[in-house]
Design a protein around this motif. Structure first.
Motif, PDB file in Angstrom:
ATOM      1  N   SER A 285       0.861  -1.174   0.000  1.00 23.82           N
ATOM      2  CA  SER A 285       0.000   0.000   0.000  1.00 23.82           C
ATOM      3  C   SER A 285       0.901   1.229   0.000  1.00 23.82           C
ATOM      4  O   SER A 285       1.936   1.246   0.684  1.00 23.82           O
ATOM      5  CB  SER A 285      -0.903   0.003   1.233  1.00 23.82           C
ATOM      6  OG  SER A 285      -1.601   1.226   1.347  1.00 23.82           O
ATOM      7  N   PHE A 286       0.509   2.272  -0.740  1.00 26.99           N
ATOM      8  CA  PHE A 286       1.369   3.447  -0.848  1.00 26.99           C
ATOM      9  C   PHE A 286       0.594   4.626  -1.418  1.00 26.99           C
ATOM     10  O   PHE A 286      -0.472   4.471  -2.014  1.00 26.99           O
ATOM     11  CB  PHE A 286       2.575   3.159  -1.755  1.00 26.99           C
ATOM     12  CG  PHE A 286       2.192   2.536  -3.082  1.00 26.99           C
ATOM     13  CD1 PHE A 286       1.804   3.317  -4.164  1.00 26.99           C
ATOM     14  CD2 PHE A 286       2.204   1.161  -3.239  1.00 26.99           C
ATOM     15  CE1 PHE A 286       1.447   2.749  -5.361  1.00 26.99           C
ATOM     16  CE2 PHE A 286       1.833   0.573  -4.442  1.00 26.99           C
ATOM     17  CZ  PHE A 286       1.462   1.365  -5.514  1.00 26.99           C
ATOM     18  N   ASP A 287       1.162   5.806  -1.211  1.00 26.91           N
ATOM     19  CA  ASP A 287       0.756   6.996  -1.952  1.00 26.91           C
ATOM     20  C   ASP A 287       1.745   7.143  -3.105  1.00 26.91           C
ATOM     21  O   ASP A 287       2.906   6.734  -2.995  1.00 26.91           O
ATOM     22  CB  ASP A 287       0.810   8.243  -1.066  1.00 26.91           C
ATOM     23  CG  ASP A 287      -0.152   8.157   0.110  1.00 26.91           C
ATOM     24  OD1 ASP A 287      -1.094   7.339   0.066  1.00 26.91           O
ATOM     25  OD2 ASP A 287       0.051   8.909   1.088  1.00 26.91           O
TER      26      ASP A 287
ATOM     27  N   ARG B 290       7.094   8.516  -7.833  1.00 29.03           N
ATOM     28  CA  ARG B 290       7.582   8.679  -6.462  1.00 29.03           C
ATOM     29  C   ARG B 290       6.576   8.070  -5.497  1.00 29.03           C
ATOM     30  O   ARG B 290       5.404   8.435  -5.489  1.00 29.03           O
ATOM     31  CB  ARG B 290       7.782  10.166  -6.135  1.00 29.03           C
ATOM     32  CG  ARG B 290       8.302  10.431  -4.722  1.00 29.03           C
ATOM     33  CD  ARG B 290       8.659  11.896  -4.561  1.00 29.03           C
ATOM     34  NE  ARG B 290       9.053  12.202  -3.186  1.00 29.03           N
ATOM     35  CZ  ARG B 290       8.226  12.654  -2.254  1.00 29.03           C
ATOM     36  NH1 ARG B 290       6.957  12.891  -2.559  1.00 29.03           N
ATOM     37  NH2 ARG B 290       8.658  12.896  -1.026  1.00 29.03           N
ATOM     38  N   LEU B 291       7.048   7.094  -4.693  1.00 29.98           N
ATOM     39  CA  LEU B 291       6.193   6.426  -3.718  1.00 29.98           C
ATOM     40  C   LEU B 291       6.490   6.956  -2.322  1.00 29.98           C
ATOM     41  O   LEU B 291       7.650   7.175  -1.966  1.00 29.98           O
ATOM     42  CB  LEU B 291       6.428   4.911  -3.734  1.00 29.98           C
ATOM     43  CG  LEU B 291       6.274   4.169  -5.069  1.00 29.98           C
ATOM     44  CD1 LEU B 291       6.425   2.675  -4.843  1.00 29.98           C
ATOM     45  CD2 LEU B 291       4.942   4.483  -5.728  1.00 29.98           C
TER      46      LEU B 291
ATOM     47  N   VAL C  76      -2.112   9.569  -6.294  1.00 38.57           N
ATOM     48  CA  VAL C  76      -3.051   8.615  -5.706  1.00 38.57           C
ATOM     49  C   VAL C  76      -2.688   8.409  -4.239  1.00 38.57           C
ATOM     50  O   VAL C  76      -1.540   8.623  -3.828  1.00 38.57           O
ATOM     51  CB  VAL C  76      -3.043   7.262  -6.441  1.00 38.57           C
ATOM     52  CG1 VAL C  76      -3.431   7.433  -7.896  1.00 38.57           C
ATOM     53  CG2 VAL C  76      -1.688   6.587  -6.327  1.00 38.57           C
ATOM     54  N   HIS C  77      -3.659   7.976  -3.461  1.00 41.96           N
ATOM     55  CA  HIS C  77      -3.448   7.733  -2.040  1.00 41.96           C
ATOM     56  C   HIS C  77      -3.954   6.342  -1.670  1.00 41.96           C
ATOM     57  O   HIS C  77      -5.039   5.934  -2.094  1.00 41.96           O
ATOM     58  CB  HIS C  77      -4.187   8.778  -1.199  1.00 41.96           C
ATOM     59  CG  HIS C  77      -3.721  10.180  -1.434  1.00 41.96           C
ATOM     60  ND1 HIS C  77      -2.554  10.680  -0.917  1.00 41.96           N
ATOM     61  CD2 HIS C  77      -4.273  11.196  -2.168  1.00 41.96           C
ATOM     62  CE1 HIS C  77      -2.394  11.932  -1.293  1.00 41.96           C
ATOM     63  NE2 HIS C  77      -3.418  12.277  -2.060  1.00 41.96           N
ATOM     64  N   GLY C  78      -3.161   5.613  -0.918  1.00 42.68           N
ATOM     65  CA  GLY C  78      -3.566   4.306  -0.427  1.00 42.68           C
ATOM     66  C   GLY C  78      -3.747   3.258  -1.504  1.00 42.68           C
ATOM     67  O   GLY C  78      -4.540   2.326  -1.344  1.00 42.68           O
ATOM     68  N   PHE C  79      -3.001   3.365  -2.604  1.00 43.77           N
ATOM     69  CA  PHE C  79      -3.114   2.399  -3.701  1.00 43.77           C
ATOM     70  C   PHE C  79      -2.483   1.079  -3.265  1.00 43.77           C
ATOM     71  O   PHE C  79      -1.531   1.058  -2.488  1.00 43.77           O
ATOM     72  CB  PHE C  79      -2.399   2.929  -4.944  1.00 43.77           C
ATOM     73  CG  PHE C  79      -2.822   2.271  -6.221  1.00 43.77           C
ATOM     74  CD1 PHE C  79      -3.881   2.778  -6.950  1.00 43.77           C
ATOM     75  CD2 PHE C  79      -2.158   1.144  -6.695  1.00 43.77           C
ATOM     76  CE1 PHE C  79      -4.276   2.175  -8.140  1.00 43.77           C
ATOM     77  CE2 PHE C  79      -2.548   0.538  -7.874  1.00 43.77           C
ATOM     78  CZ  PHE C  79      -3.613   1.053  -8.598  1.00 43.77           C
TER      79      PHE C  79
ATOM     80  N   ILE D  52       4.370  -2.882   3.266  1.00 45.99           N
ATOM     81  CA  ILE D  52       4.244  -4.230   2.711  1.00 45.99           C
ATOM     82  C   ILE D  52       3.650  -5.123   3.796  1.00 45.99           C
ATOM     83  O   ILE D  52       4.099  -5.098   4.944  1.00 45.99           O
ATOM     84  CB  ILE D  52       5.609  -4.762   2.242  1.00 45.99           C
ATOM     85  CG1 ILE D  52       6.134  -3.921   1.067  1.00 45.99           C
ATOM     86  CG2 ILE D  52       5.501  -6.234   1.837  1.00 45.99           C
ATOM     87  CD1 ILE D  52       7.512  -4.309   0.597  1.00 45.99           C
ATOM     88  N   PHE D  53       2.653  -5.912   3.441  1.00 46.75           N
ATOM     89  CA  PHE D  53       1.945  -6.710   4.438  1.00 46.75           C
ATOM     90  C   PHE D  53       1.400  -7.971   3.784  1.00 46.75           C
ATOM     91  O   PHE D  53       1.309  -8.083   2.553  1.00 46.75           O
ATOM     92  CB  PHE D  53       0.785  -5.898   5.044  1.00 46.75           C
ATOM     93  CG  PHE D  53      -0.062  -5.204   4.020  1.00 46.75           C
ATOM     94  CD1 PHE D  53      -1.151  -5.834   3.455  1.00 46.75           C
ATOM     95  CD2 PHE D  53       0.276  -3.913   3.597  1.00 46.75           C
ATOM     96  CE1 PHE D  53      -1.913  -5.195   2.494  1.00 46.75           C
ATOM     97  CE2 PHE D  53      -0.486  -3.268   2.640  1.00 46.75           C
ATOM     98  CZ  PHE D  53      -1.583  -3.915   2.083  1.00 46.75           C
ATOM     99  N   ALA D  54       1.067  -8.934   4.632  1.00 43.81           N
ATOM    100  CA  ALA D  54       0.498 -10.197   4.154  1.00 43.81           C
ATOM    101  C   ALA D  54      -0.984 -10.017   3.866  1.00 43.81           C
ATOM    102  O   ALA D  54      -1.738  -9.547   4.717  1.00 43.81           O
ATOM    103  CB  ALA D  54       0.702 -11.284   5.203  1.00 43.81           C
ATOM    104  N   GLU D  55      -1.390 -10.369   2.641  1.00 39.65           N
ATOM    105  CA  GLU D  55      -2.799 -10.286   2.241  1.00 39.65           C
ATOM    106  C   GLU D  55      -2.951 -11.075   0.949  1.00 39.65           C
ATOM    107  O   GLU D  55      -2.060 -11.053   0.097  1.00 39.65           O
ATOM    108  CB  GLU D  55      -3.216  -8.829   2.019  1.00 39.65           C
ATOM    109  CG  GLU D  55      -4.697  -8.664   1.711  1.00 39.65           C
ATOM    110  CD  GLU D  55      -5.102  -7.201   1.601  1.00 39.65           C
ATOM    111  OE1 GLU D  55      -5.590  -6.659   2.604  1.00 39.65           O
ATOM    112  OE2 GLU D  55      -4.922  -6.599   0.526  1.00 39.65           O
ATOM    113  N   PRO D  56      -4.055 -11.798   0.767  1.00 40.74           N
ATOM    114  CA  PRO D  56      -4.241 -12.553  -0.478  1.00 40.74           C
ATOM    115  C   PRO D  56      -4.196 -11.644  -1.704  1.00 40.74           C
ATOM    116  O   PRO D  56      -4.682 -10.514  -1.672  1.00 40.74           O
ATOM    117  CB  PRO D  56      -5.639 -13.175  -0.307  1.00 40.74           C
ATOM    118  CG  PRO D  56      -5.834 -13.251   1.165  1.00 40.74           C
ATOM    119  CD  PRO D  56      -5.152 -12.033   1.722  1.00 40.74           C
TER     120      PRO D  56
END
Length: 248
Positions: free
Chosen positions: A7-9, A56-57, A22-25, A62-66
């Protein structure tokens, strides 16, 4: 193997002018150690952006998710459908005491459902399990190429998520072969749109969490009964070896 996402902006500038913020992509990742440059490339590929200049991020997590099926990502297996090898079978049908799994046929005639429309149908898994909204609208489907595919709605619930008539119509307009869900039933208005447009509906699936988002083959063949519109089916998916090996 555990799936990972980021997840990132992001802020993008384009070589021919203009920018995008973008936000929270979120995108699917091949692993937890994916470099920031590769995440930026996945982001650009997922949106099909052309002539990007800089990416630019910020606020990167980074996280565990299907995996959800990011275009160009690790679970995007469209090429696997060109020459699929026989692979693992995944049970998707509920037992009778769990409510069973049923197929409803357009026109109220199971005998009219062609085998090609119910056996080894290429499929996409649309996951809405983590969505805040319980409405499954066009935006939930638009990232997928559904032409000639079974659209499998993974809600994680047997009730509560509602496929809108607009999303059902979009599926038909884009050539979906059938629509299936792990919920007990689709909403009547969405079901009416699908059946009226010639697409069978399968309800009461299980096991969708064990499937990759793309590259699978779906089967839910009904008995050949004339004048009968709805019947139990044994639903399952085939995960071709080329896809299976990439998801391990």
């Amino acid at each position: 193997m555990t799936d990972h996402r980021a997840s990132f902006d992001a802020a993008i500038t384009f070589g021919n002018g203009g920018d995008l913020v973008v936000h929270g992509f979120r995108v699917d990742l091949p692993g937890p150690d994916t470099a920031e440059s590769e995440i930026a490339a996945l982001f650009v590929a997922s949106l099909g952006l052309l002539m990007t200049d800089t990416v630019r991020l910020t606020d990167l997590r980074i996280f565990a998710e299907p995996h959800k099926g990011t275009r160009g990502g690790p679970s995007d297996r469209r090429q696997a459908l060109e020459a699929p090898e026989r692979g693992a079978l995944v049970e998707l049908g509920r037992l009778p005491h769990e409510g069973g799994t049923h197929l409803e046929a357009p026109g109220g005639d199971l005998a009219a459902v062609p085998l090609g429309g119910a056996v080894d149908v290429p499929a996409v898994v649309v996951r809405v399990t983590g969505a805040g909204r319980r409405t499954i609208d066009v935006g939930s489907l638009a990232a997928f190429d559904v032409r000639g595919h079974a659209v499998l709605l993974h809600t994680g619930l047997r009730a509560g998520h509602r496929l809108t008539p607009e999303a059902a119509a979009w599926s038909l307009e884009h050539g979906a072969a059938l629509v299936a869900t792990d919920a007990d039933r689709l909403e009547d208005d969405a079901r009416d749109v699908l059946l009226g447009g010639g697409a069978p509906v399968v309800e009461g699936l299980t096991g969708l969490e064990g499937l990759p988002p793309t590259g699978i083959l779906f089967t839910a063949a009904p008995p050949r009964l004339q004048g009968v519109g709805r019947a139990p089916v044994r639903a399952y998916a085939r995960v071709p070896k080329i896809v299976e090996s990439r998801t391990k």
